[in-house]
Enzyme design. Structure first.
Site: not given
Ligand code: AMP
Length: 285
Positions: A31, A36-37, A148
């Site tokens: 969340g 990116g998300h 990634k």
């Molecule tokens: P998190 O909420 O930070 O656990 O991330 C959830 C998903 O979003 C994971 O697959 C992360 O690798 C991806 N994610 C987080 N930050 C980025 C970003 N800057 N660019 C691309 N994917 C991202």
């Protein structure tokens, strides 16, 4: 958009979609969404009939000294953002739903989790692979999409899925960055204004590493030492690690090639940032 909190309800909803021949793509998250998300959700939408996004700050992947209780949360904002990219379902379980009393089963991917963040965050990947395994069993996706930016997480999940013959496809997407190059992260919210220039040294140093490699430098030690110098020069930075590894095994390599990744974790003030670059890949910094 549907919000489902119970694992049983999520399972039956996914089962009904599958019976109708619908393809399910899944985006697991903690969340506090950023672009990116949203980028993962948009790509997932292109690949499937139904996009399920989970929002769950998983306690088993946080160490005792880490930021579990402070991790940023804003469910209403997340709902609006997910809706804006036409996500179909938000799976939003409680801790009790995910780890009920008596819980005692964990998944451990042994080797690719050892290096890099595995050193400074013992138990982190065990928590990540366990929760993803559980979420895959609950959401029953055909495809799961990961960023990634968390390179070691992506490799560990792929390893688990292959090793355990799990019937789903894992997709990895490139890191989404701010216009100044900073890799987007929910934790960027912690950065103080005066720390931001220092935070930019991570992406700048990846650019430098790629430039050195393109200029013919193949020795990991040489590239790492120059990258280290650049980051150390900036105030508020404390390097956890800077390593060059094989993209397959995540073991350190002495000689860099197109299957090598430079990965780093650096504390800027109190915020721990990670970033990485696979040599030869496009770097949008
Ligand atoms: P998190 O909420 O930070 O656990 O991330 C959830 C998903 O979003 C994971 O697959 C992360 O690798 C991806 N994610 C987080 N930050 C980025 C970003 N800057 N660019 C691309 N994917 C991202």
């Amino acid at each position: 958009m549907k919000v489902i909190e119970s694992a049983k309800k999520m399972q039956s909803y996914s089962e009904s979609l599958r019976r109708q021949g619908k393809k399910i793509a899944f985006v697991p998250t903690m969340g506090y969404f950023h672009d990116g998300h949203l980028c993962l959700m948009k790509e997932a939408k292109k690949m499937a009939d139904c996009v399920v996004v989970s929002i769950y700050v998983n306690p088993t992947q946080f160490g005792p000294q880490e930021d579990l209780s402070q991790y940023p949360r804003d469910f209403d904002r997340d709902l609006r953002m997910a809706e804006s990219v036409n996500a179909d379902v938000i799976f939003y379980p409680s801790n009790k739903e995910m780890y009920p009393a008596g819980y005692q089963t964990y998944v451990d991917v042994e080797k690719v989790t050892q290096n890099l963040c595995g050193i400074s965050r013992p138990g982190h990947f065990r928590g990540v692979t366990t929760v993803c395994n559980k979420l895959f069993n609950i959401v029953k996706p055909h495809i799961a999409v990961f960023g990634k930016k968390d390179f070691q997480q992506f490799i560990s999940i792929k390893r688990m899925v292959d090793d355990l013959n799990m019937d789903l496809q894992i997709i990895g997407l490139p890191t989404v960055r701010e216009t100044d190059g900073l890799a987007m992260s929910s934790r960027n919210k912690y950065l103080q204004k005066n720390e931001r220039p220092s935070a930019l040294t991570l992406s700048k140093s990846l650019k430098l590493a790629q430039k050195l490699y393109s200029g013919g430098e193949k020795k990991s030690a040489v590239i790492i030492s120059k990258v280290e110098k650049l980051i150390k020069r900036a105030p508020y930075t404390k390097i956890d690690y800077i390593k060059i590894c094989s993209t397959k095994t995540l073991k350190d390599v002495n000689e860099v090639n197109g299957q090598s990744v430079i990965a780093m974790a650096v504390k800027v003030g109190t915020t721990r940032l990670i970033d990485n670059h696979v040599f030869g890949d496009k770097l949008n910094v």
